[in-house]
Scaffold this motif. Structure first.
Motif, PDB file in Angstrom:
ATOM      1  N   GLY A  45      22.558  15.467  64.685  1.00 50.66           N
ATOM      2  CA  GLY A  45      23.241  14.343  63.831  1.00 50.66           C
ATOM      3  C   GLY A  45      22.325  13.218  63.866  1.00 50.66           C
ATOM      4  O   GLY A  45      22.082  12.508  62.605  1.00 50.66           O
ATOM      5  N   GLY A  49      20.660  11.696  60.421  1.00 42.35           N
ATOM      6  CA  GLY A  49      21.054  10.249  59.863  1.00 42.35           C
ATOM      7  C   GLY A  49      19.667   9.517  59.960  1.00 42.35           C
ATOM      8  O   GLY A  49      19.534   8.585  58.788  1.00 42.35           O
ATOM      9  N   THR A 148      21.913   2.355  55.955  1.00 45.59           N
ATOM     10  CA  THR A 148      22.672   2.520  57.135  1.00 45.59           C
ATOM     11  C   THR A 148      23.668   3.509  56.773  1.00 45.59           C
ATOM     12  O   THR A 148      23.946   4.252  57.583  1.00 45.59           O
ATOM     13  CB  THR A 148      22.899   1.187  57.720  1.00 45.59           C
ATOM     14  N   THR A 150      24.214   5.527  54.095  1.00 42.32           N
ATOM     15  CA  THR A 150      23.920   6.739  53.699  1.00 42.32           C
ATOM     16  C   THR A 150      23.375   7.745  55.214  1.00 42.32           C
ATOM     17  O   THR A 150      23.840   8.650  55.422  1.00 42.32           O
ATOM     18  CB  THR A 150      22.610   6.909  53.160  1.00 42.32           C
ATOM     19  N   GLY A 151      22.744   6.939  56.171  1.00 44.00           N
ATOM     20  CA  GLY A 151      22.154   7.554  57.279  1.00 44.00           C
ATOM     21  C   GLY A 151      23.585   7.929  58.241  1.00 44.00           C
ATOM     22  O   GLY A 151      23.737   9.109  58.931  1.00 44.00           O
ATOM     23  N   VAL A 152      24.666   7.147  58.390  1.00 38.10           N
ATOM     24  CA  VAL A 152      25.745   7.425  59.130  1.00 38.10           C
ATOM     25  C   VAL A 152      26.311   8.633  58.570  1.00 38.10           C
ATOM     26  O   VAL A 152      27.117   9.350  59.164  1.00 38.10           O
ATOM     27  CB  VAL A 152      26.707   6.131  58.846  1.00 38.10           C
ATOM     28  N   ALA A 154      25.089  11.103  56.552  1.00 45.04           N
ATOM     29  CA  ALA A 154      24.524  12.205  56.976  1.00 45.04           C
ATOM     30  C   ALA A 154      24.693  12.869  58.410  1.00 45.04           C
ATOM     31  O   ALA A 154      24.656  13.935  58.756  1.00 45.04           O
ATOM     32  CB  ALA A 154      22.846  11.895  56.619  1.00 45.04           C
ATOM     33  N   ALA A 155      24.538  11.575  59.155  1.00 41.91           N
ATOM     34  CA  ALA A 155      24.873  12.073  60.636  1.00 41.91           C
ATOM     35  C   ALA A 155      25.979  12.886  60.929  1.00 41.91           C
ATOM     36  O   ALA A 155      26.277  13.706  61.528  1.00 41.91           O
ATOM     37  CB  ALA A 155      24.549  10.865  61.504  1.00 41.91           C
ATOM     38  N   SER A 156      27.079  12.140  60.128  1.00 44.96           N
ATOM     39  CA  SER A 156      28.403  12.648  60.500  1.00 44.96           C
ATOM     40  C   SER A 156      28.630  13.988  59.763  1.00 44.96           C
ATOM     41  O   SER A 156      29.048  15.015  60.360  1.00 44.96           O
ATOM     42  CB  SER A 156      29.299  11.702  59.850  1.00 44.96           C
TER      43      SER A 156
END
Length: 200
Positions: A45, A49, A148, A150-152, A154-156
């Protein structure tokens, strides 16, 4: 009538990792599966992210490098009410503007300005390499926030995907283990009943 749970039951933590006579090979496999799932959820993740955030930030940086701000002048008075009675969403209206490109060529287009601005008013517009007017790029702060988020996301999403896959694997393993127990009970059950009846 409610039953009081027994107080002498002790939970053994990490029992799948400890040697004991009740631990089966399937218990060890399940323990490793759970460990791998957690590692992939956390590490995978985080990597997904970070990669998504870097990719989006790079796209915003490339966009900012491809456009530039120029000073334009309003050629007509900006109408105070939208034409044809159609509403405007952000309080601005379309008006004709003119600007001079770095190569000296003069260009005209329509830009959104606040109503009531008189002709000759100066404003900043954004153009691309072909001197066409384009929408302004995101500011550095807006781009960082968007990257940020988008990263969160993608990680989720990656974490949920890995966790779902791991849950499916654990469910399959559990069904297989229950099937093995059923087969073993079919083999041992008759002997157990014979032993029990012989002992009474």
């Amino acid at each position: 009538m409610t039953r009081t749970p027994p107080t002498n039951v002790t939970r053994v933590r990490w029992w799948r990792w400890r040697r004991n006579p009740l631990r089966r090979h399937s218990d060890v496999v399940e323990a490793w599966i759970v460990l791998v799932i957690w590692i992939l959820v956390l590490v995978g993740g985080a990597v997904a992210g970070a990669a998504a955030a870097v990719s989006v930030d790079s796209a915003f940086s490339a966009r900012r490098a491809q456009v530039h701000a120029v000073s334009a002048v309003l050629t007509d008075d900006a109408v105070r009410t939208p034409p044809n009675g159609s509403g405007y969403d952000d309080g601005r209206v379309w008006a004709s503007v003119r600007w001079t490109a770095p190569d000296g060529s003069v260009h005209t287009d329509r830009a959104k300005v606040y109503p009531g601005a008189p002709a000759g008013s100066r404003l900043t517009v954004w153009t691309d390499s072909t001197n066409r007017m384009v929408s302004p790029p995101l500011s550095t702060t807006e781009a960082a926030l968007q990257s940020t988020l988008t990263g969160v996301l993608a990680a989720s999403s990656a974490g949920v995907a890995v966790w779902t896959g791991g849950w499916l694997v654990r469910t399959w393993r559990m069904r297989r283990r229950m099937s093995e127990w059923d087969e073993e009970w079919k083999r041992i059950g008759p002997e157990w009943r014979n032993y029990s009846s012989g002992g009474t």
